[in-house]
Write a protein that holds these residues in place. Structure first.
Motif, short mmCIF file in Angstrom:
data_model
loop_
_atom_site.label_atom_id
_atom_site.label_comp_id
_atom_site.label_asym_id
_atom_site.label_seq_id
_atom_site.Cartn_x
_atom_site.Cartn_y
_atom_site.Cartn_z
N ALA A 19 0.83 -1.20 0.00
CA ALA A 19 0.00 0.00 0.00
C ALA A 19 0.87 1.25 0.00
O ALA A 19 0.59 2.22 -0.72
CB ALA A 19 -0.93 -0.01 1.21
N MET A 20 1.94 1.26 0.79
CA MET A 20 2.83 2.41 0.83
C MET A 20 3.47 2.66 -0.53
O MET A 20 3.55 3.80 -1.00
CB MET A 20 3.93 2.18 1.88
N GLU A 21 3.91 1.58 -1.17
CA GLU A 21 4.57 1.72 -2.47
C GLU A 21 3.63 2.28 -3.51
O GLU A 21 4.02 3.09 -4.36
CB GLU A 21 5.13 0.36 -2.91
N ASN A 22 2.38 1.86 -3.45
CA ASN A 22 1.40 2.33 -4.43
C ASN A 22 0.97 3.77 -4.17
O ASN A 22 0.53 4.46 -5.10
CB ASN A 22 0.18 1.42 -4.44
N VAL A 23 1.09 4.22 -2.93
CA VAL A 23 0.68 5.58 -2.59
C VAL A 23 1.87 6.54 -2.66
O VAL A 23 1.81 7.59 -3.31
CB VAL A 23 0.05 5.65 -1.18
N ALA A 24 2.98 6.17 -2.00
CA ALA A 24 4.12 7.07 -1.86
C ALA A 24 5.26 6.75 -2.82
O ALA A 24 6.23 7.51 -2.91
CB ALA A 24 4.64 7.05 -0.42
N GLY A 25 5.18 5.62 -3.52
CA GLY A 25 6.23 5.24 -4.44
C GLY A 25 7.43 4.60 -3.78
O GLY A 25 8.45 4.34 -4.44
N THR A 26 7.35 4.34 -2.49
CA THR A 26 8.46 3.71 -1.76
C THR A 26 7.91 2.99 -0.54
O THR A 26 6.84 3.34 -0.02
CB THR A 26 9.50 4.76 -1.31
N THR A 27 8.65 1.99 -0.07
CA THR A 27 8.26 1.28 1.16
C THR A 27 9.04 1.79 2.37
O THR A 27 8.80 1.35 3.47
CB THR A 27 8.50 -0.24 1.02
N GLU A 28 9.96 2.71 2.14
CA GLU A 28 10.80 3.21 3.23
C GLU A 28 10.77 4.74 3.24
O GLU A 28 11.49 5.39 2.48
CB GLU A 28 12.23 2.70 3.08
N LEU A 29 9.96 5.29 4.12
CA LEU A 29 9.90 6.74 4.26
C LEU A 29 11.02 7.19 5.17
O LEU A 29 11.43 6.48 6.10
CB LEU A 29 8.55 7.15 4.86
N GLU A 30 11.52 8.38 4.93
CA GLU A 30 12.60 8.92 5.75
C GLU A 30 12.03 9.59 6.99
O GLU A 30 10.92 10.12 6.98
CB GLU A 30 13.43 9.92 4.95
N SER A 31 12.79 9.54 8.06
CA SER A 31 12.38 10.19 9.31
C SER A 31 13.59 10.89 9.92
O SER A 31 14.73 10.50 9.68
CB SER A 31 11.82 9.17 10.30
N ASP A 32 13.34 11.92 10.69
CA ASP A 32 14.42 12.58 11.39
C ASP A 32 13.92 13.03 12.76
O ASP A 32 12.74 12.94 13.07
CB ASP A 32 14.96 13.79 10.60
N GLY A 33 14.83 13.46 13.59
CA GLY A 33 14.47 13.86 14.94
C GLY A 33 15.13 12.97 15.97
O GLY A 33 15.48 11.82 15.69
N GLY A 34 15.26 13.50 17.16
CA GLY A 34 15.96 12.78 18.21
C GLY A 34 15.31 11.47 18.61
O GLY A 34 16.01 10.48 18.85
N ALA A 35 13.97 11.44 18.68
CA ALA A 35 13.28 10.21 19.10
C ALA A 35 13.49 9.09 18.09
O ALA A 35 13.76 7.95 18.47
CB ALA A 35 11.79 10.50 19.28
N HIS A 36 13.37 9.42 16.81
CA HIS A 36 13.57 8.41 15.77
C HIS A 36 15.01 7.92 15.75
O HIS A 36 15.27 6.71 15.63
CB HIS A 36 13.19 8.98 14.40
N GLU A 37 15.94 8.85 15.87
CA GLU A 37 17.36 8.47 15.86
C GLU A 37 17.72 7.64 17.09
O GLU A 37 18.48 6.67 16.98
CB GLU A 37 18.22 9.73 15.80
N GLY A 38 17.16 8.00 18.23
CA GLY A 38 17.43 7.23 19.44
C GLY A 38 16.88 5.82 19.36
O GLY A 38 17.57 4.85 19.74
N ALA A 39 15.65 5.69 18.87
CA ALA A 39 15.04 4.37 18.72
C ALA A 39 15.83 3.52 17.73
O ALA A 39 16.06 2.32 17.95
CB ALA A 39 13.59 4.50 18.27
N ALA A 40 16.28 4.15 16.64
CA ALA A 40 17.05 3.43 15.63
C ALA A 40 18.40 2.97 16.20
O ALA A 40 18.86 1.86 15.91
CB ALA A 40 17.27 4.31 14.41
N ALA A 41 19.01 3.81 17.02
CA ALA A 41 20.30 3.45 17.61
C ALA A 41 20.16 2.27 18.57
O ALA A 41 20.99 1.35 18.59
CB ALA A 41 20.89 4.66 18.35
N ILE A 42 19.09 2.28 19.37
CA ILE A 42 18.86 1.16 20.29
C ILE A 42 18.62 -0.12 19.51
O ILE A 42 19.20 -1.17 19.82
CB ILE A 42 17.65 1.47 21.20
#
Length: 334
Positions: free
Chosen positions: A257-280
């Motif tokens: 569904a994401m690919e058909n709507v946004a053209g990708t399955t991986e949306l980019e995110s930024d911000g401290g919370a996202h970066e912290g969760a990704a690091a953990i």
């Protein structure tokens, strides 16, 4: 339908984590009437089987998409709503921490979408009253399909609501809904049939297991569940160690569904919370994407991940049941 962190804002992720944590606490409290020594091995092997089953994506013909079982209705129908919710939480926690399947910031959303609707809403309010009228194969089959489709549709719609509330403009509400619901309807039909098959198998071997889940009571102390436990354990090993190799390479319903709507399955995110969760998650996920670290989809990596993940889930889900029984005993002796 595992949401990545990029699909939720810190606020939505935090709210859903608090809501899911509240459900975990309430479920643990309510389990005092439903969990005993007989339930512990069932929680373990069913958790392992659901973990392994979620690794196997099956192709949805004519769509270019795939789906996998959620397992919530299966868990609720065999363990009861509250133990089932705890087992589902254990499955999703292990997937996120050790295999980077679903984000840590989105963990509360995933537990809610895949556990709350199935275990705490649809099973007790719809499936349980149906099965109370009689545990026949026909009733088990059509109620399984109905309830899986209904719960999965609710979960899919919740994904849309959570992304909308998070301000993910790349996934407009109307278009995203129009793709998420039909594809998860198709996935639900397949999962419903699989769920019915497993429940009918358990019903044939030990009907008391489904009956006690309906009544919300613990299993009879003299009930021998050894054959069921061994069968489910073998099933989990075969799924995680063998059949997972044949999983469809097509994107799952959410990614499709994401690919058909946004053209990708991986949306980019930024911000401290996202970066912290990704690091953990990067530090804890020793087999990301169910493969050796740095691997490229090797068969050995998938098999190893399936067996290790099922084993860890068995220990955590069974251990949760063990802790509950120990606490219950201590309160009785106090």
């Amino acid at each position: 339908m595992h949401m990545a962190d990029a699909l939720v804002s810190p606020a939505v992720g935090g709210i859903m984590l608090a809501a899911s944590a509240g459900c975990v606490a309430y479920s643990a409290y309510k389990c005092k009437d439903e969990v005993d020594e007989k339930t512990i091995p069932l929680m373990g092997v069913l958790g392992a089987a659901v973990f392994a089953g979620q690794m196997i994506n099956f192709t949805i013909p004519g769509t270019g998409s795939s789906g996998h079982i959620g397992g919530g209705i299966l868990l609720a129908a065999t363990l009861g709503p509250f133990p089932a919710f705890l087992v589902m939480t254990a499955v999703l926690l292990i997937q996120a921490l050790f295999f980077a399947d679903g984000g840590l910031l989105a963990l509360g959303c995933n537990v809610w979408n895949m556990g709350f609707y199935t275990c705490l809403l649809v099973y007790p309010l719809i499936m349980r009253p149906i099965l109370k009228k009689g545990l026949t194969k026909g009733r088990i089959t059509w109620s399984s399909i109905l309830c899986v489709v209904l719960a999965l549709s609710m979960g899919a719609f919740s994904v849309v609501l959570e992304t909308t509330a998070s301000g993910i403009t790349a996934l407009p509400f109307g278009i995203f809904t129009g793709l998420m619901l039909p594809i998860h309807l198709a996935i639900g039909l397949v999962e419903g049939i699989v769920t019915a098959g497993v429940l009918c198998f358990i019903q044939q071997m030990r009907p008391e297991i489904l009956a006690t889940a309906i009544e919300g009571t613990a299993l009879p102390s003299k009930l021998n569940t050894k054959k069921v436990v061994i069968s489910l354990l073998v099933f989990a090993v075969l799924l995680g160690g063998g059949f997972s190799l044949f999983a469809s390479a097509n994107p799952d319903g959410l990614e499709w569904a994401m690919e058909n709507v946004a053209g990708t399955t991986e949306l980019e995110s930024d911000g401290g919370a996202h970066e912290g969760a990704a690091a953990i998650q990067e530090s804890t996920a020793f087999m990301p994407d169910y493969d050796f670290s740095g691997g490229e989809g090797s068969a050995m990596g998938t098999t190893t991940a399936g067996l290790i993940g099922a084993g860890i889930t068995l220990l955590l889900a069974g251990g949760t049941g063990l802790v509950i029984t120990k606490v219950k005993k201590s309160h009785k002796s106090a």
